[in-house]
Design an enzyme around this catalytic site. Structure first.
Site, PDB file in Angstrom:
ATOM      1  N   LEU A  31     -17.722  89.402 127.455  1.00 13.24           N
ATOM      2  CA  LEU A  31     -18.749  88.711 128.244  1.00 13.24           C
ATOM      3  C   LEU A  31     -18.247  87.297 128.526  1.00 13.24           C
ATOM      4  O   LEU A  31     -18.631  86.319 127.893  1.00 13.24           O
ATOM      5  CB  LEU A  31     -20.076  88.704 127.469  1.00 13.24           C
ATOM      6  N   HIS A  32     -17.376  87.206 129.516  1.00 12.91           N
ATOM      7  CA  HIS A  32     -16.581  86.005 129.770  1.00 12.91           C
ATOM      8  C   HIS A  32     -17.411  84.730 130.034  1.00 12.91           C
ATOM      9  O   HIS A  32     -17.357  83.782 129.261  1.00 12.91           O
ATOM     10  CB  HIS A  32     -15.672  86.214 130.991  1.00 12.91           C
ATOM     11  N   ASP A  33     -18.154  84.705 131.118  1.00 10.24           N
ATOM     12  CA  ASP A  33     -18.638  83.435 131.665  1.00 10.24           C
ATOM     13  C   ASP A  33     -19.689  82.692 130.830  1.00 10.24           C
ATOM     14  O   ASP A  33     -19.688  81.462 130.804  1.00 10.24           O
ATOM     15  CB  ASP A  33     -19.153  83.661 133.096  1.00 10.24           C
TER      16      ASP A  33
ATOM     17  N   THR B 234     -19.718  82.031 127.884  1.00  7.99           N
ATOM     18  CA  THR B 234     -19.086  81.175 126.850  1.00  7.99           C
ATOM     19  C   THR B 234     -19.036  79.719 127.321  1.00  7.99           C
ATOM     20  O   THR B 234     -19.124  78.799 126.501  1.00  7.99           O
ATOM     21  CB  THR B 234     -17.655  81.655 126.528  1.00  7.99           C
TER      22      THR B 234
END
Ligand code: RIB
Ligand code: CA
Length: 314
Positions: free
Chosen positions: A243-245, A247
């Site tokens: 769940l990249h963004d 962060t």
């Protein structure tokens, strides 16, 4: 209580971008969103600009202004990622067409005007896609580099390698020249690379915990994540997807979730084999001056607890 931190979210929604935008909207005490700027990346600009407004309306926040930006990288043709995000870029839930308008001002002009209007060091740029808008703003008004409080970006990778090529992460692969300019600009950068984001996987138990929240944004996000993760599950054989963004936003809310170090980062722009690669001098062997705070670790349980707690507030 300190004043909320002023942020601009530059984004190419994207299901994981949607999670980041929701997390920011759910945190008004800590974050004042001055605007969303959209960029071509996961899908073309018309769709990222549509999707940003859909997410805002899902969260009943049509008051947040959306400014459309660059429709292609500064020096290359656009590469998109419909294979991951679907043809709309926000596949998963049934979605309506947005009612709220796009602003007429170009995203690059909005970024420059905001940074020149607000006191120096009081506006944070949160970038969730290719860095094209930021590079164009720097080219048009180099003086903004000294006025940015911080640029917190999702992008790059080092120990983890790449995701769109063996060497490069998607956001920097799409526009290596823009990334190179940003890392050379001197603005304070916090980098959330794949080394961090591959540690926050949308495990089934984590997604089910979000389902218990039961509000409209959370339920839509779950449908988005169920669609978005299928590509990575297939590719990595993993339970869920990174769940990249979000962060980037989590760093602003709880920096203690993260650990990393100041490093020199250079971006490859010449080699067809490694274009977009972030060369992180983690062990300081080059003597080059550190130009970014590179994150490498994250408390994944703490991250998902924060995400769930905030989504419940929407
Ligand atoms: O490589 C991951 C990044 O590319 C994320 O920002 C995702 O939304 C895509 O833009
Ligand atoms: Ca993104």
């Amino acid at each position: 209580m300190a004043e909320p931190r002023k942020i601009i979210i530059d984004t190419d929604p994207g299901q994981d971008d949607a999670a980041a935008i929701m997390l920011a909207l759910a945190s008004p005490k800590e974050l004042e969103i001055l605007g969303l700027t959209t960029v071509a990346g996961n899908v073309p600009l018309s769709l990222t600009s549509r999707n940003a407004r859909i997410v805002l309306e899902l969260c009943s926040r049509p008051d947040v202004k959306v400014f459309a930006g660059a429709e292609r990288p500064v020096a290359r043709p656009l590469v998109t990622a419909e294979h991951v995000h679907g043809k709309t870029g926000l596949d998963g839930p049934e979605l309506h067409e947005p009612q709220m308008p796009l602003q007429s001002e170009h995203a690059v002009d909005f970024i420059i005007a905001t940074l020149m209007r607000e006191p120096p060091g009081t506006v944070t740029l949160c970038t969730l896609g290719p860095l094209t808008n930021i590079a164009l703003a720097l080219e048009k008004a180099p003086q903004i580099a000294g006025r940015v409080q911080e640029l917190v970006m999702m992008g790059g990778g080092f120990f983890e390698g790449g995701n769109i090529t063996p060497a490069a992460e998607f956001n920097l692969y799409v526009d290596p020249e823009a990334a190179h300019a940003v890392f050379r600009s001197g603005m304070p950068i916090v980098m959330m690379p794949l080394d961090v984001t591959h540690k926050v996987m949308t495990l089934r138990r984590r997604v089910e915990a979000l389902r218990a929240i039961g509000n409209r944004p959370a339920l839509a996000l779950i449908a988005m994540l169920n669609f978005f993760e299928r590509f990575d599950v297939e590719k990595y054989g993993s339970d869920g997807a990174p769940l990249h963004d979000p962060t980037v936003i989590a760093y602003l809310l709880k920096p203690g979730l993260f650990s990393g170090r100041d490093c020199n980062v250079e971006v490859e722009t010449q080699s067809p084999l490694t274009a977009g690669m972030t060369v992180v001098d983690w062990w300081r062997v080059t003597g080059r001056k550190p130009n970014a705070k590179v994150m490498r670790d994250i408390d994944a349980e703490g991250f998902f607890a924060l995400l769930g707690e905030r989504l419940a507030r929407l």
